[in-house]
Design a protein around this motif. Structure first.
Motif, PDB file in Angstrom:
ATOM      1  N   ILE A   1      39.106  41.156  40.498  1.00 13.27           N
ATOM      2  CA  ILE A   1      38.873  40.151  41.543  1.00 13.27           C
ATOM      3  C   ILE A   1      40.100  40.027  42.433  1.00 13.27           C
ATOM      4  CG2 ILE A   1      38.553  37.677  41.963  1.00 13.27           C
ATOM      5  CD1 ILE A   1      36.781  37.659  39.392  1.00 13.27           C
TER       6      ILE A   1
ATOM      7  N   SER B   1      40.599  43.197  44.530  1.00 11.13           N
ATOM      8  CA  SER B   1      39.507  43.372  45.495  1.00 11.13           C
ATOM      9  C   SER B   1      39.682  42.435  46.683  1.00 11.13           C
ATOM     10  CB  SER B   1      38.155  43.111  44.830  1.00 11.13           C
ATOM     11  OG  SER B   1      37.884  44.090  43.882  1.00 11.13           O
ATOM     12  N   SER B   2      40.182  41.255  46.404  1.00  7.17           N
ATOM     13  CA  SER B   2      40.348  40.278  47.484  1.00  7.17           C
ATOM     14  C   SER B   2      41.699  40.408  48.187  1.00  7.17           C
ATOM     15  CB  SER B   2      40.182  38.864  46.943  1.00  7.17           C
ATOM     16  OG  SER B   2      41.165  38.587  45.977  1.00  7.17           O
TER      17      SER B   2
END
Length: 120
Positions: free
Chosen positions: A101, A104-105
């Protein structure tokens, strides 16, 4: 508590988490090529490598130093395996998910900028 137990259970075990960095270049290259699935796979692999190394340290310490806590009739190695897997497996899963997460961000976290004094 024995000094070797402290060394193995804390210093070596948590230092071994750094082995996850073995796949840094593959993650960086995957993100640079826009391949997030490949990057996620390498994140999982790196997290697994670091977690496995940490698990092995705790497993050995469990056999050597905590074997007396095993219930009667339970092999010490099985006791150590179950006890340490009980918290290491969830730790691995949570860490891998959070890292996927996070990267990815914010893929900029794997792109290291060179300072002015470094060659291009």
């Amino acid at each position: 508590v024995h000094p070797i137990q402290v060394f193995l259970d804390y210093i070596v075990a948590f230092t071994s988490l750094g082995l996850a960095g073995l796949v840094y270049k593959q993650i960086k290259n995957s993100l640079a090529n826009g391949n997030k699935k490949s990057a996620a796979a390498y994140i999982i692999l790196g997290t697994f490598i670091g977690s496995l190394a940490r698990f092995i340290c705790h497993f050995i310490a469990g056999i050597v130093f905590y074997g007396s806590y095993a219930p009667k009739g339970t092999p010490v190695s099985l006791y150590s395996l179950v006890y340490n897997a009980w918290y290491m497996v969830p730790s691995f899963i949570i860490s891998a998910v959070l890292l996927i997460i996070l990267l990815s961000s914010a893929p900029v976290l794997v792109h290291v900028k060179k300072n002015r004094n470094q060659a291009a």
